[in-house]
Design a protein around this motif. Structure first.
Motif, PDB file in Angstrom:
ATOM      1  N   GLY A 189       6.602  23.526 -34.812  1.00 31.40           N
ATOM      2  CA  GLY A 189       7.908  23.922 -35.323  1.00 31.40           C
ATOM      3  C   GLY A 189       8.968  23.719 -34.250  1.00 31.40           C
ATOM      4  O   GLY A 189       8.701  23.874 -33.057  1.00 31.40           O
ATOM      5  N   SER A 209      10.175  18.976 -37.488  1.00 34.58           N
ATOM      6  CA  SER A 209       9.446  20.119 -36.954  1.00 34.58           C
ATOM      7  C   SER A 209       8.631  19.749 -35.722  1.00 34.58           C
ATOM      8  O   SER A 209       8.261  20.613 -34.927  1.00 34.58           O
ATOM      9  CB  SER A 209       8.525  20.733 -38.022  1.00 34.58           C
ATOM     10  OG  SER A 209       7.376  19.931 -38.238  1.00 34.58           O
ATOM     11  N   SER A 223      11.680  22.988 -40.991  1.00 33.48           N
ATOM     12  CA  SER A 223      11.551  22.300 -39.710  1.00 33.48           C
ATOM     13  C   SER A 223      11.281  23.261 -38.560  1.00 33.48           C
ATOM     14  O   SER A 223      10.726  22.856 -37.529  1.00 33.48           O
ATOM     15  CB  SER A 223      12.807  21.491 -39.415  1.00 33.48           C
ATOM     16  OG  SER A 223      13.944  22.331 -39.349  1.00 33.48           O
ATOM     17  N   MET A 224      11.640  24.517 -38.706  1.00 32.85           N
ATOM     18  CA  MET A 224      11.382  25.487 -37.652  1.00 32.85           C
ATOM     19  C   MET A 224       9.982  26.101 -37.772  1.00 32.85           C
ATOM     20  O   MET A 224       9.560  26.870 -36.910  1.00 32.85           O
ATOM     21  CB  MET A 224      12.454  26.574 -37.676  1.00 32.85           C
ATOM     22  CG  MET A 224      13.847  26.022 -37.356  1.00 32.85           C
ATOM     23  SD  MET A 224      15.193  27.205 -37.547  1.00 32.85           S
ATOM     24  CE  MET A 224      14.985  28.143 -36.030  1.00 32.85           C
ATOM     25  N   ALA A 225       9.276  25.736 -38.839  1.00 33.71           N
ATOM     26  CA  ALA A 225       7.926  26.251 -39.066  1.00 33.71           C
ATOM     27  C   ALA A 225       6.888  25.189 -38.707  1.00 33.71           C
ATOM     28  O   ALA A 225       7.175  23.988 -38.724  1.00 33.71           O
ATOM     29  CB  ALA A 225       7.763  26.647 -40.532  1.00 33.71           C
ATOM     30  N   PRO A 226       5.647  25.607 -38.375  1.00 35.72           N
ATOM     31  CA  PRO A 226       4.572  24.625 -38.153  1.00 35.72           C
ATOM     32  C   PRO A 226       4.300  23.820 -39.423  1.00 35.72           C
ATOM     33  O   PRO A 226       4.369  24.354 -40.532  1.00 35.72           O
ATOM     34  CB  PRO A 226       3.369  25.496 -37.786  1.00 35.72           C
ATOM     35  CG  PRO A 226       3.964  26.784 -37.293  1.00 35.72           C
ATOM     36  CD  PRO A 226       5.201  26.989 -38.107  1.00 35.72           C
ATOM     37  N   GLN A 227       4.019  22.541 -39.261  1.00 35.09           N
ATOM     38  CA  GLN A 227       3.764  21.651 -40.392  1.00 35.09           C
ATOM     39  C   GLN A 227       2.572  20.752 -40.058  1.00 35.09           C
ATOM     40  O   GLN A 227       2.292  20.471 -38.888  1.00 35.09           O
ATOM     41  CB  GLN A 227       4.987  20.769 -40.681  1.00 35.09           C
ATOM     42  CG  GLN A 227       6.253  21.511 -41.052  1.00 35.09           C
ATOM     43  CD  GLN A 227       6.253  21.979 -42.496  1.00 35.09           C
ATOM     44  OE1 GLN A 227       5.350  21.631 -43.283  1.00 35.09           O
ATOM     45  NE2 GLN A 227       7.253  22.764 -42.863  1.00 35.09           N
TER      46      GLN A 227
END
Length: 349
Positions: free
Chosen positions: A225, A177, A203-207
């Motif tokens: 992300g 991400s 992985s496409m989202a904020p982490q």
């Protein structure tokens, strides 16, 4: 006297140079930066449907000798220029190898092929080799196995893979991400696509996760992300999944999961039943599907080296066959050139 409770199974713990010091000692040049930036953009355009060129990620299963790696890269760079109108060639420059049990874990971990695990030397050899490949104008691809590695090498990588053994790892999804390049997630070793859907969503989202900063200090990493994550089909325990029906099921599953339906197909591994001699026909079948109008298939992968096949690591490393894989078997440069030229003619017509 108190009983010892820490490091009971640690034989040694040797500090490595901080990523910032390491990259300062071996900085990327402005020309390398421009090459990486432009290559990532071209790959993103292919993944997002803004370009009709076909992505081909090709090269050795693993790099074990830098000189042989450069010799291969020089040949591949010439081929890349030849087919550039219809195909984007990206070289596999794989330094980390996941092992089912034990075995050689790649050039970074064991650059001397003798189990001495000289990581500092391995990182240096890897970074210099990446710089040399990029200097040829050739985009680079690798699999990130250890989440610390990108801090040392990520600025010279144009495309990255998360492997079949780590697609379900939260650590690797979080790492992806925050990576600066497109990332392909391989389906699980079982062949399951569900883990890829979950990986893409994560992985496409904020982490936010534990990591290390450029100074080598433990840090809290927060990401935006990565919008250029996608699926790589590599077959599984149930057999190949490169055929038209399997691809259709995959795309349907990805769409139902609300993630990008762009698919890269690996012609090696279980998709050729682990027989490198079948790899060319699988690749041609993938290209046929794309040429027939399936634009969800945006690329393919090949394992290729100077010499076909593979070999065991000999006790006397001087006896190794030059340019032949010491991990999975590969097709030869000559075979690679033949099938890629044929694909370029077919896709460019």
């Amino acid at each position: 006297m108190t009983a010892p409770v820490t490091d009971l199974n640690i034989a040694s713990n040797v500090p490595l140079p901080a990523p910032a010091f390491f990259t300062h000692q071996m900085p990327r040049t402005p020309e390398q930066e421009d090459t990486v930036f432009a290559a990532r953009k071209r790959i993103e355009d292919i993944l997002q449907g803004r370009s009709n060129r076909f992505l081909v990620i090709v090269g050795p299963c693993s790099i074990h000798h830098s000189g042989e790696g450069i010799e291969y890269a020089e040949r591949l760079a010439a081929l890349a220029r030849e087919v550039a109108d219809s195909i984007e060639i990206v070289m596999r420059v794989y330094f980390e190898k996941p092992r089912t049990s034990v075995g050689w874990k790649g050039l970074i971990m064991d650059p001397d092929l003798d189990g001495t695990a000289n990581l500092a030397s391995g990182l240096e050899v890897a970074r210099r080799l990446l710089g040399n490949v990029v200097d040829l104008g050739l985009p680079t691809a690798t699999e990130f196995l250890d989440p610390i590695t990108p801090q040392y090498l990520g600025d010279l990588i144009c495309w990255a893979a998360i492997g079949a053994r780590t697609v379900e790892s939260q650590t690797h999804r979080q790492m992806a991400s925050g990576l600066s390049m497109p990332v392909g997630f391989k389906n699980a070793t079982s062949g399951a696509i569900g883990p890829v859907v979950n990986a893409l969503k994560a992985s496409m989202a904020p982490q936010t996760f534990f990591g290390i900063g450029p100074e080598g200090v433990a840090s809290m990493v927060s990401t935006k992300g990565n919008g250029n994550c996608h699926t790589v089909l590599r077959g599984g325990d149930g057999g190949p999944n490169w055929d038209e029906a399997s691809v259709a099921v995959t795309v349907e599953t990805l769409l139902a999961g609300g993630v990008t339906p762009s698919v890269v197909i690996d012609a090696s591994h279980a998709n050729c039943d682990k027989d490198f001699r079948r790899m060319p026909s699988v690749f041609e079948g993938i290209v046929d599907q794309r040429a027939s109008g399936n634009t969800r298939i945006v690329g393919a992968m090949l394992e290729s080296n100077l010499v076909e096949g593979n070999q065991k690591i000999a006790g006397d490393r001087s006896q190794l066959t030059k340019g032949q894989s010491i991990t999975d078997p590969c097709i030869s440069c000559e075979t690679t050139e033949t099938i890629v030229r044929r694909a370029a003619a077919q896709l460019g017509s």
